[in-house]
Scaffold this motif. Structure first.
Motif, PDB file in Angstrom:
ATOM      1  N   ASN A  25       0.857  -1.189   0.000  1.00  0.00           N
ATOM      2  CA  ASN A  25       0.000   0.000   0.000  1.00  0.00           C
ATOM      3  C   ASN A  25       0.895   1.241   0.000  1.00  0.00           C
ATOM      4  N   VAL A  26       1.065   1.839  -1.162  1.00  0.00           N
ATOM      5  CA  VAL A  26       1.926   3.015  -1.281  1.00  0.00           C
ATOM      6  C   VAL A  26       1.132   4.312  -1.205  1.00  0.00           C
ATOM      7  N   THR A  27      -0.202   4.222  -1.188  1.00  0.00           N
ATOM      8  CA  THR A  27      -1.039   5.425  -1.216  1.00  0.00           C
ATOM      9  C   THR A  27      -1.505   5.842   0.173  1.00  0.00           C
ATOM     10  N   SER A  28      -1.180   5.073   1.166  1.00  0.00           N
ATOM     11  CA  SER A  28      -1.594   5.382   2.528  1.00  0.00           C
ATOM     12  C   SER A  28      -1.072   6.750   2.969  1.00  0.00           C
ATOM     13  N   MET A  29      -1.917   7.505   3.657  1.00  0.00           N
ATOM     14  CA  MET A  29      -1.486   8.780   4.218  1.00  0.00           C
ATOM     15  C   MET A  29      -0.367   8.581   5.237  1.00  0.00           C
ATOM     16  N   ARG A  30      -0.400   7.428   5.926  1.00  0.00           N
ATOM     17  CA  ARG A  30       0.639   7.160   6.913  1.00  0.00           C
ATOM     18  C   ARG A  30       1.978   6.916   6.233  1.00  0.00           C
ATOM     19  N   VAL A  31       1.957   6.248   5.093  1.00  0.00           N
ATOM     20  CA  VAL A  31       3.188   6.079   4.324  1.00  0.00           C
ATOM     21  C   VAL A  31       3.694   7.434   3.849  1.00  0.00           C
ATOM     22  N   ALA A  32       2.798   8.265   3.351  1.00  0.00           N
ATOM     23  CA  ALA A  32       3.189   9.596   2.883  1.00  0.00           C
ATOM     24  C   ALA A  32       3.830  10.407   3.993  1.00  0.00           C
ATOM     25  N   GLY A  33       3.355  10.207   5.217  1.00  0.00           N
ATOM     26  CA  GLY A  33       3.917  10.929   6.350  1.00  0.00           C
ATOM     27  C   GLY A  33       5.159  10.304   6.941  1.00  0.00           C
ATOM     28  N   GLY A  34       5.601   9.185   6.362  1.00  0.00           N
ATOM     29  CA  GLY A  34       6.809   8.538   6.859  1.00  0.00           C
ATOM     30  C   GLY A  34       6.581   7.574   7.998  1.00  0.00           C
ATOM     31  N   LEU A  35       5.306   7.249   8.265  1.00  0.00           N
ATOM     32  CA  LEU A  35       4.967   6.432   9.425  1.00  0.00           C
ATOM     33  C   LEU A  35       4.222   5.173   9.002  1.00  0.00           C
ATOM     34  N   GLY A  36       4.810   4.440   8.075  1.00  0.00           N
ATOM     35  CA  GLY A  36       4.228   3.200   7.616  1.00  0.00           C
ATOM     36  C   GLY A  36       4.567   2.032   8.525  1.00  0.00           C
ATOM     37  N   THR A  37       4.346   0.830   8.014  1.00  0.00           N
ATOM     38  CA  THR A  37       4.601  -0.370   8.806  1.00  0.00           C
ATOM     39  C   THR A  37       6.061  -0.445   9.222  1.00  0.00           C
ATOM     40  N   ILE A  38       6.944  -0.110   8.319  1.00  0.00           N
ATOM     41  CA  ILE A  38       8.354   0.112   8.661  1.00  0.00           C
ATOM     42  C   ILE A  38       8.575   1.613   8.514  1.00  0.00           C
ATOM     43  N   PRO A  39       8.632   2.332   9.631  1.00  0.00           N
ATOM     44  CA  PRO A  39       8.655   3.792   9.564  1.00  0.00           C
ATOM     45  C   PRO A  39       9.921   4.340   8.899  1.00  0.00           C
ATOM     46  N   ARG A  40       9.746   5.461   8.232  1.00  0.00           N
ATOM     47  CA  ARG A  40      10.884   6.176   7.655  1.00  0.00           C
ATOM     48  C   ARG A  40      11.445   7.202   8.623  1.00  0.00           C
ATOM     49  N   ILE A  41      10.573   7.716   9.509  1.00  0.00           N
ATOM     50  CA  ILE A  41      10.982   8.771  10.431  1.00  0.00           C
ATOM     51  C   ILE A  41      10.532   8.421  11.851  1.00  0.00           C
ATOM     52  N   VAL A  42      11.109   9.080  12.815  1.00  0.00           N
ATOM     53  CA  VAL A  42      10.535   9.136  14.148  1.00  0.00           C
ATOM     54  C   VAL A  42       9.902  10.513  14.293  1.00  0.00           C
ATOM     55  N   ALA A  43       9.375  10.793  15.472  1.00  0.00           N
ATOM     56  CA  ALA A  43       8.667  12.053  15.691  1.00  0.00           C
ATOM     57  C   ALA A  43       9.518  13.238  15.260  1.00  0.00           C
ATOM     58  N   GLU A  44       8.828  14.296  14.895  1.00  0.00           N
ATOM     59  CA  GLU A  44       9.462  15.554  14.480  1.00  0.00           C
ATOM     60  C   GLU A  44      10.249  15.406  13.182  1.00  0.00           C
ATOM     61  N   ASN A  45       9.795  14.449  12.339  1.00  0.00           N
ATOM     62  CA  ASN A  45      10.323  14.306  10.988  1.00  0.00           C
ATOM     63  C   ASN A  45      11.830  14.044  10.957  1.00  0.00           C
ATOM     64  N   MET A  46      12.287  13.171  11.831  1.00  0.00           N
ATOM     65  CA  MET A  46      13.706  12.819  11.881  1.00  0.00           C
ATOM     66  C   MET A  46      13.903  11.481  11.160  1.00  0.00           C
ATOM     67  N   PRO A  47      14.582  11.472   9.989  1.00  0.00           N
ATOM     68  CA  PRO A  47      14.781  10.224   9.248  1.00  0.00           C
ATOM     69  C   PRO A  47      15.561   9.198  10.072  1.00  0.00           C
ATOM     70  N   ILE A  48      15.130   7.935   9.966  1.00  0.00           N
ATOM     71  CA  ILE A  48      15.744   6.879  10.769  1.00  0.00           C
ATOM     72  C   ILE A  48      16.992   6.314  10.108  1.00  0.00           C
ATOM     73  N   TYR A  49      16.926   6.023   8.804  1.00  0.00           N
ATOM     74  CA  TYR A  49      17.952   5.198   8.183  1.00  0.00           C
ATOM     75  C   TYR A  49      18.992   6.020   7.430  1.00  0.00           C
ATOM     76  N   ALA A  50      20.228   5.521   7.490  1.00  0.00           N
ATOM     77  CA  ALA A  50      21.323   6.162   6.773  1.00  0.00           C
ATOM     78  C   ALA A  50      21.409   5.687   5.329  1.00  0.00           C
ATOM     79  N   ALA A  51      20.813   4.532   5.033  1.00  0.00           N
ATOM     80  CA  ALA A  51      20.848   3.956   3.691  1.00  0.00           C
ATOM     81  C   ALA A  51      19.589   3.117   3.497  1.00  0.00           C
ATOM     82  N   PRO A  52      19.259   2.768   2.246  1.00  0.00           N
ATOM     83  CA  PRO A  52      18.067   1.925   2.019  1.00  0.00           C
ATOM     84  C   PRO A  52      18.174   0.579   2.733  1.00  0.00           C
ATOM     85  N   ILE A  53      16.989   0.060   3.115  1.00  0.00           N
ATOM     86  CA  ILE A  53      16.900  -1.243   3.765  1.00  0.00           C
ATOM     87  C   ILE A  53      16.775  -2.311   2.680  1.00  0.00           C
TER      88      ILE A  53
END
Length: 301
Positions: free
Chosen positions: A111-139
């Motif tokens: 599901n790539v159209t989810s609003m949660r994915v768009a916000g970076g908070l999908g099943t495997i999150p891209r960010i933590v709170a305050e829009n801080m990216p988690i990963y240094a490289a692709p998983i």
């Protein structure tokens, strides 16, 4: 009595993903769940992150599992995650994934159209709170999918089983999905800060009587409450709440300003009193449910 989740090669080899703490005998139609309070940050996960060991905790529901830890003493099971929300979020659909985060092929059904994915908070999150990216490289895509197969699916199988068992035992099941929220959260025109928010997906995941009873008990205890705003409930509340089948799900959000220092992730002295108050809430809410059951029995006679 406890039950443990499976091991996973992409996490620490001896890691336990989650735990179910059962009462000696379940006497209440209640199930408690704490999906975001996990504090098990593996060395491998931290090494893959651009955040330090403190920054990565900003999405954590601090000590929520401890706030509700007395549930089994009242006769209700408690399921709690050990893995952190920043690693995997079980309060999402299984495949709310952002393909930009991964190297390698993902299945077509994500599901790539989810609003949660768009916000970076999908099943495997891209960010933590305050829009801080988690990963240094692709998983690696296979690693990400392994998290879903080896952690997400067993977690939900266990929670589904708890709800089904409870429904069979009592003819109904009420899930309390336990979370915390930043102390800065405010609602309404006067921007008041609620202590606790009750969410029922705008009256779709639980009967209005159950939701209002929870709020009424909390308000009588002196808590400032809000209803569905800004947190109405996530995937867990939506997925497990089926009021027509007498399966209900409420989300409860407790303000962290009541019990924790949000900068250094430590408990305030007020933690003990809040835990005692929430224990009283559980007792009063259980009494309400017992009274409802008695009323239904009398009406049937």
């Amino acid at each position: 009595m406890t039950e443990n989740g499976r091991h996973d090669p992409h996490f620490d080899k001896d890691a336990l993903f989650f735990e179910v703490i059962r009462p000696e005998q379940q006497t209440l139609p209640l199930v408690f769940n704490s999906p975001h309070s996990g504090r098990g940050y593996s060395a491998a996960f931290l090494a893959a992150s651009r955040l330090d060991a403190n920054e990565i905790r900003r999405s954590e529901d601090l000590y929520v599992d401890e706030l509700f830890s007395m549930a089994p003493a009242f006769g209700a099971p408690l399921q709690r995650a050990f893995f952190p929300r920043a690693f995997l979020d079980v309060n999402r659909e299984p495949f709310e994934l952002d393909p930009r985060m991964f190297s390698g092929a993902l299945p077509a059904h994500i599901n790539v159209t989810s609003m949660r994915v768009a916000g970076g908070l999908g099943t495997i999150p891209r960010i933590v709170a305050e829009n801080m990216p988690i990963y240094a490289a692709p998983i690696d895509a296979e690693e990400g999918l392994a998290r879903i197969e080896n952690i997400y699916r067993p977690y939900h199988r266990s929670l589904k089983q708890l709800m089904q068992e409870t429904r069979r035992l009592f003819g109904r099941a009420v899930l309390i999905d336990c979370h915390s929220m930043p102390g800065s959260v405010s609602v309404g025109g006067h921007r008041r800060k609620p202590d606790i928010i009750i969410g029922d997906r705008f009256s779709t995941s639980a009967s209005s009587e159950i939701a209002y009873a929870a709020m009424s008990i909390l308000e009588r205890m002196g808590f400032a409450t809000a209803y569905n705003k800004p947190y109405a409930g996530g995937f867990i509340t939506e997925h497990y709440g089926r009021p027509a089948a007498d399966c209900h799900a409420l989300q409860i959000e407790v303000s962290r300003r009541l019990y924790a220092d949000e900068q250094n992730y430590t408990k305030k002295p007020e933690f003990i009193a809040l835990k005692q108050a929430l224990t009283l809430f559980m007792r009063e809410f259980a009494a309400f449910l017992a009274g409802e059951a008695d009323s239904v029995g009398l009406a049937a006679e």
